[in-house]
Design a protein around this motif. Structure first.
Motif, PDB file in Angstrom:
ATOM      1  N   VAL A  44      19.312   8.403  13.351  1.00 23.15           N
ATOM      2  CA  VAL A  44      18.530   7.221  13.688  1.00 23.15           C
ATOM      3  C   VAL A  44      17.994   7.383  15.109  1.00 23.15           C
ATOM      4  CG1 VAL A  44      18.553   4.727  13.983  1.00 23.15           C
ATOM      5  CG2 VAL A  44      19.935   5.773  12.180  1.00 23.15           C
ATOM      6  N   LYS A  45      16.690   7.263  15.255  1.00 25.01           N
ATOM      7  CA  LYS A  45      16.064   7.420  16.569  1.00 25.01           C
ATOM      8  C   LYS A  45      15.404   6.106  16.972  1.00 25.01           C
ATOM      9  CE  LYS A  45      12.613  10.089  19.135  1.00 25.01           C
ATOM     10  NZ  LYS A  45      11.970   8.892  19.688  1.00 25.01           N
ATOM     11  N   GLY A  46      15.811   5.587  18.104  1.00 23.83           N
ATOM     12  CA  GLY A  46      15.267   4.324  18.572  1.00 23.83           C
ATOM     13  C   GLY A  46      13.894   4.482  19.213  1.00 23.83           C
ATOM     14  N   ASN A  47      13.180   3.359  19.288  1.00 24.07           N
ATOM     15  CA  ASN A  47      11.880   3.287  19.959  1.00 24.07           C
ATOM     16  C   ASN A  47      10.781   4.078  19.268  1.00 24.07           C
ATOM     17  OD1 ASN A  47      12.858   1.577  21.975  1.00 24.07           O
ATOM     18  ND2 ASN A  47      13.585   3.300  23.184  1.00 24.07           N
ATOM     19  N   GLY A  48      11.020   4.492  18.045  1.00 23.24           N
ATOM     20  CA  GLY A  48       9.951   5.081  17.251  1.00 23.24           C
ATOM     21  C   GLY A  48       9.637   6.535  17.555  1.00 23.24           C
ATOM     22  N   THR A  49       8.787   7.112  16.725  1.00 23.05           N
ATOM     23  CA  THR A  49       8.321   8.481  16.874  1.00 23.05           C
ATOM     24  C   THR A  49       6.826   8.503  16.592  1.00 23.05           C
ATOM     25  OG1 THR A  49      10.444   9.399  16.137  1.00 23.05           O
ATOM     26  CG2 THR A  49       8.530  10.844  16.001  1.00 23.05           C
ATOM     27  N   ARG A  50       6.076   9.176  17.406  1.00 28.77           N
ATOM     28  CA  ARG A  50       4.633   9.273  17.171  1.00 28.77           C
ATOM     29  C   ARG A  50       4.386  10.012  15.860  1.00 28.77           C
ATOM     30  NH1 ARG A  50       2.076  11.897  22.348  1.00 28.77           N
ATOM     31  NH2 ARG A  50       0.276  11.901  20.929  1.00 28.77           N
ATOM     32  N   ALA A  51       3.574   9.406  15.008  1.00 27.69           N
ATOM     33  CA  ALA A  51       3.374   9.921  13.649  1.00 27.69           C
ATOM     34  C   ALA A  51       2.920  11.369  13.638  1.00 27.69           C
ATOM     35  CB  ALA A  51       2.366   9.046  12.905  1.00 27.69           C
TER      36      ALA A  51
END
Length: 312
Positions: A44-51
């Motif tokens: 689980v990675k917080g604060n999102g990931t650039r698509a």
């Protein structure tokens, strides 16, 4: 009795093999299936990931990734492309107000970490942790049920009580330890049950102690060697019995008997290999020396590798 055991009982009775052999053959079947088991790891990675840094491009019309280009976030997985599925268009419905989450749709997605791996609506516990802006009473920031990792772990421990943990929740947070270990829906995706958190642990030395502390691990050899040798002899008896009876069967029944025989011989070979060359890998590894440094993201890759190595 399972359907498998009932079918085998009838089959073995027809062969003249006693029902006492069923546990041995069932063990062989389960051992063969268990040899393909791995570990469930959720990341689980917080604060999102650039698509554009995550989604492979150039996949085939059938979803095949053979000719796809892997951006840098997932590039380490490219050699496993034949075993990967990238699922797009998934909605976290338990985040939405329209689905019954009274604190959803408010632009503060952080408080939904508690439901990220549950698929259920939030539990009744509330917290103002994270500055939830809805009301003075705080948001529903607990979990509505056990998370996926704990659910699977609990099911496996029922089958094998020797397993030490339901789930190891390891964190790569770079905050101070009290913040990094926070067990609220603001930063904790792992839950044993409704509103019962499995707090994250970011310190590799603490993780090491939790896994290996106080354990007596074998430095080699085979536990209960006498019992294992008895099993080899019993499997040898079963194998010879099946060989003898299979000669008098029709084609279909003979194929079923031969399939059983292959499993018996495979299990017998596994036990013989262990007895002749006992593994010397069950020993406590050296303790990690990497200190937990607050706000030092340069340590994250090293901590990540140490935690994955210990998880194995």
């Amino acid at each position: 009795m399972t359907r498998w055991e009932l079918k085998r009982r009838s089959f073995l009775r027809a062969l003249g093999v006693g029902a006492g052999m069923l546990p041995v053959l069932a063990e062989t079947r389960h051992a063969s299936a268990a040899s393909g088991l791995g570990r469930l790891i959720t990341v689980v990675k917080g604060n999102g990931t650039r698509a554009e840094t995550f989604w492979p491009t150039g996949a085939g019309a059938d979803g095949s990734l053979n000719g796809a280009v892997f951006p840098h976030v997932v590039a380490p997985l490219k050699d496993l492309r034949e075993k990967l599925l990238f699922l797009d268009g998934i909605t976290l419905r338990n985040w939405l107000k329209s689905e019954g989450n009274t604190t959803g749709d408010n632009g503060d997605a952080h408080h939904n970490w508690g439901n990220l791996l549950t698929g259920t609506l939030p539990g009744p516990a509330t917290s103002s942790d994270g500055g939830c802006r809805l009301n003075a009473g705080g948001c529903h920031m607990g979990a509505g049920s056990a998370s996926l990792d704990c659910f699977v772990g609990q099911a496996l421990r029922k089958k094998d009580p020797s397993l030490a943990f339901d789930s190891l929740h390891l964190s790569l947070n770079a905050d101070d330890l009290s913040t990094a270990r926070r067990g609220s829906g603001m930063s904790c995706p792992s839950w044993f049950d409704k509103d019962v958190p499995n707090p994250p642990e970011p310190d590799v030395k603490t993780v090491f102690t939790k896994i290996f502390g106080g354990r007596q691990l074998s430095t080699g050899g085979v536990a209960n060697e006498g019992l294992w040798r008895k099993r080899v002899r019993l499997l040898d008896f079963v194998g010879k019995d099946l060989e003898r009876f299979a000669k008098n069967l029709g084609r279909d029944d003979r194929q079923a008997a031969e399939a059983h025989l292959t499993s018996v011989h495979r299990r017998q070979d596994e036990l013989n290999r262990l007895l002749s060359s006992p593994p010397a890998m069950c020993k406590t590894p050296a303790a990690p020396t990497l200190d937990y440094l607050v706000k030092n993201e340069a340590n994250v890759p090293g901590r990540s590798k140490l935690m994955m190595d210990m998880h194995r």
